[in-house]
Design an enzyme around this catalytic site. Structure first.
Site, mmCIF file in Angstrom:
data_model
loop_
_atom_site.group_PDB
_atom_site.id
_atom_site.type_symbol
_atom_site.label_atom_id
_atom_site.label_comp_id
_atom_site.label_asym_id
_atom_site.label_seq_id
_atom_site.Cartn_x
_atom_site.Cartn_y
_atom_site.Cartn_z
ATOM 1 N N HIS A 1 -18.520 -15.251 44.931
ATOM 2 C CA HIS A 1 -17.602 -14.177 44.548
ATOM 3 C C HIS A 1 -16.335 -14.155 45.397
ATOM 4 C CE1 HIS A 1 -21.159 -11.826 42.541
ATOM 5 N NE2 HIS A 1 -20.718 -12.810 41.803
ATOM 6 N N CYS B 1 -1.626 -15.774 45.946
ATOM 7 C CA CYS B 1 -0.610 -15.158 45.094
ATOM 8 C C CYS B 1 -1.197 -14.909 43.701
ATOM 9 C CB CYS B 1 0.602 -16.071 44.997
ATOM 10 S SG CYS B 1 1.860 -15.407 43.882
ATOM 11 N N ASP C 1 -36.564 -2.781 48.414
ATOM 12 C CA ASP C 1 -36.812 -2.117 47.129
ATOM 13 C C ASP C 1 -37.160 -3.125 46.047
ATOM 14 O OD1 ASP C 1 -36.191 0.381 48.205
ATOM 15 O OD2 ASP C 1 -34.041 0.045 47.890
ATOM 16 N N ASN D 1 -36.451 -7.798 50.203
ATOM 17 C CA ASN D 1 -35.693 -6.605 49.803
ATOM 18 C C ASN D 1 -36.604 -5.399 50.049
ATOM 19 O OD1 ASN D 1 -34.256 -4.565 48.223
ATOM 20 N ND2 ASN D 1 -33.189 -6.286 47.265
ATOM 21 N N GLY E 1 -31.666 -9.583 49.866
ATOM 22 C CA GLY E 1 -30.730 -8.452 49.832
ATOM 23 C C GLY E 1 -29.808 -8.406 48.641
ATOM 24 N N ARG F 1 -11.823 -2.762 53.454
ATOM 25 C CA ARG F 1 -13.101 -3.483 53.550
ATOM 26 C C ARG F 1 -12.998 -4.651 54.528
ATOM 27 N NH1 ARG F 1 -15.192 -5.074 47.881
ATOM 28 N NH2 ARG F 1 -16.760 -6.054 49.201
ATOM 29 N N ASP G 1 -17.827 -11.353 52.687
ATOM 30 C CA ASP G 1 -17.590 -11.381 54.134
ATOM 31 C C ASP G 1 -17.910 -12.785 54.660
ATOM 32 O OD1 ASP G 1 -20.414 -11.623 54.863
ATOM 33 O OD2 ASP G 1 -20.644 -9.510 54.393
ATOM 34 N N CYS H 1 1.365 -17.460 41.416
ATOM 35 C CA CYS H 1 1.368 -18.928 41.519
ATOM 36 C C CYS H 1 0.135 -19.473 42.243
ATOM 37 C CB CYS H 1 2.650 -19.413 42.212
ATOM 38 S SG CYS H 1 2.662 -19.125 43.992
HETATM 39 P P1 OAD Z 1 -26.091 -4.451 45.488
HETATM 40 O O1 OAD Z 1 -25.447 -3.302 46.177
HETATM 41 O O2 OAD Z 1 -26.138 -4.436 44.005
HETATM 42 O O3 OAD Z 1 -27.604 -4.597 45.996
HETATM 43 C C1 OAD Z 1 -27.895 -4.591 47.361
HETATM 44 C C2 OAD Z 1 -29.380 -4.859 47.500
HETATM 45 O O4 OAD Z 1 -29.658 -4.947 48.888
HETATM 46 C C3 OAD Z 1 -30.284 -3.746 46.940
HETATM 47 O O5 OAD Z 1 -31.291 -4.338 46.128
HETATM 48 C C4 OAD Z 1 -30.905 -3.113 48.197
HETATM 49 O O6 OAD Z 1 -32.232 -2.667 47.979
HETATM 50 C C5 OAD Z 1 -30.873 -4.288 49.158
HETATM 51 N N1 OAD Z 1 -30.852 -3.905 50.571
HETATM 52 C C6 OAD Z 1 -30.319 -2.811 51.169
HETATM 53 N N2 OAD Z 1 -30.478 -2.851 52.486
HETATM 54 C C7 OAD Z 1 -31.147 -4.001 52.759
HETATM 55 C C8 OAD Z 1 -31.606 -4.625 53.943
HETATM 56 N N3 OAD Z 1 -31.426 -4.078 55.133
HETATM 57 N N4 OAD Z 1 -32.240 -5.808 53.830
HETATM 58 C C9 OAD Z 1 -32.442 -6.397 52.624
HETATM 59 N N5 OAD Z 1 -32.012 -5.854 51.477
HETATM 60 C C10 OAD Z 1 -31.373 -4.672 51.532
HETATM 61 O O7 OAD Z 1 -25.407 -5.780 46.062
HETATM 62 P P2 OAD Z 1 -25.390 -7.247 45.438
HETATM 63 O O8 OAD Z 1 -26.691 -7.571 44.805
HETATM 64 O O9 OAD Z 1 -24.855 -8.151 46.471
HETATM 65 O O10 OAD Z 1 -19.626 -8.352 43.093
HETATM 66 O O11 OAD Z 1 -24.298 -7.049 44.311
HETATM 67 C C11 OAD Z 1 -23.894 -8.143 43.537
HETATM 68 C C12 OAD Z 1 -22.423 -8.058 43.265
HETATM 69 O O12 OAD Z 1 -22.108 -6.775 42.698
HETATM 70 C C13 OAD Z 1 -21.539 -8.124 44.499
HETATM 71 O O13 OAD Z 1 -21.286 -9.444 44.920
HETATM 72 C C14 OAD Z 1 -20.280 -7.475 44.007
HETATM 73 C C15 OAD Z 1 -20.861 -6.290 43.285
HETATM 74 O O14 OAD Z 1 -20.073 -5.746 42.265
HETATM 75 C C16 OAD Z 1 -18.329 -8.666 43.245
HETATM 76 O O15 OAD Z 1 -17.659 -8.219 44.148
HETATM 77 C C17 OAD Z 1 -17.821 -9.603 42.220
#
Ligand code: OAD
Length: 255
Positions: A123, A131, A227, A225, A199, A74, A108, A134
């Site tokens: 996150h 580590c 969706d 968003n 997003g 990633r 990122d 430690c």
């Molecule tokens: P998700 O994958 O759950 O949701 C992504 C969202 O982005 C969805 O609602 C899509 O509809 C929207 N989306 C897709 N393309 C888009 C675009 N071009 N413009 C705007 N929106 C768009 O991702 P997160 O909500 O970030 O946690 O997920 C939350 C957390 O779940 C992440 O930080 C990660 C994951 O498990 C950890 O790593 C702890």
């Protein structure tokens, strides 16, 4: 892709008058940079990979090379990617409004690479490895890791201080959010007069409570968003479109 987007006049007034804007971002902001989201059908990471095998402390203890290799894959994708128009527009808001902070769930650094100065990482970050024993910070060697696909194993490096296995600097399921980052995010949500969710699926807590906290404290919540999400109900405006089109349109409308 270019989508015509017209900013509602009342929204524009509210945004232009914002004294404290908090931008709350999720994986969708980086989607147009070619970085996979988590929950989208087919393309989302969690539709192709099992988070229990990759995103928990137990998974790392069971198979450190699988987990380290997956996060290096990633990290390689992020190093190859560029910030997209949504990242640039979000960074550009700081030149138009008195106070703009970004609270991101993304691991990122594309907000920063687009020029955003004040970014809170809820996150963690792919670049902040440490580590697992430690907690000494680990500096990745320069260059792009040579992992070509998710699922490829790569043993984690050993900590220079104690020899323990180095772990990715991200928050895993079952772990707490970094305390200072979370405290700041809650304060920003409470103090914001405009809270812009971009997003995110709004499914992962406690991060997903921030828009509700902001709305309860009186902020105008705007969501970007393509969706519907569970956050729709607390948003005053739901702007249905890709962030790479909607965010530049909002910035341009501010003049
Ligand atoms: P998700 O994958 O759950 O949701 C992504 C969202 O982005 C969805 O609602 C899509 O509809 C929207 N989306 C897709 N393309 C888009 C675009 N071009 N413009 C705007 N929106 C768009 O991702 P997160 O909500 O970030 O946690 O997920 C939350 C957390 O779940 C992440 O930080 C990660 C994951 O498990 C950890 O790593 C702890």
């Amino acid at each position: 892709m270019s989508i015509a987007f017209t900013t509602p006049a009342e929204l524009l007034d509210v945004l232009a008058g914002a004294r404290r804007l908090c931008v709350f971002s999720g994986a969708g902001v980086s989607a147009e940079s070619g970085i996979a989201t988590f929950r989208q059908p087919d393309t989302g990471l969690w539709s192709r990979f099992d988070p229990l095998m990759l995103a928990t402390l137990e998974a790392f203890q069971r198979d450190p090379a699988l987990v380290w290799g997956w996060y290096e894959w990633r990290r390689a994708a992020v190093l190859r990617a560029q910030p997209n128009p949504a990242h640039h527009a979000i960074a550009g808001l700081a030149a138009r409004l008195p106070q703009v902070c970004v609270v991101t769930q993304n691991v990122d650094d594309l907000h920063e690479r687009a020029g955003a100065r004040d970014v809170v990482h809820l996150h963690g970050s792919l670049e902040a490895a440490r580590c697992s024993r430690c907690a000494a910070p680990y500096a990745h060697p320069a260059g792009i890791p040579a992992v070509t696909q998710g699922g490829e194993r790569m043993p984690p490096p050993a900590c220079a201080a104690c020899g323990g296995p180095v772990r990715p600097g991200v928050v895993w399921f079952g772990e707490s959010l970094p305390m200072q980052a979370w405290a700041r995010a809650e304060a920003l949500a409470r103090e914001a007069d405009v809270f812009l969710c971009v997003g995110t699926s709004g499914l992962v807590y406690p991060a997903a409570s921030l828009p509700q906290q902001a709305a309860r404290a009186g902020a105008a919540v705007i969501q970007v968003n393509p969706d519907a999400t569970p956050l729709d109900g607390c948003a005053r405006w739901n702007l249905r479109g890709p962030a790479g089109a909607v965010m530049p349109a909002l910035l341009a409308a501010l003049g």
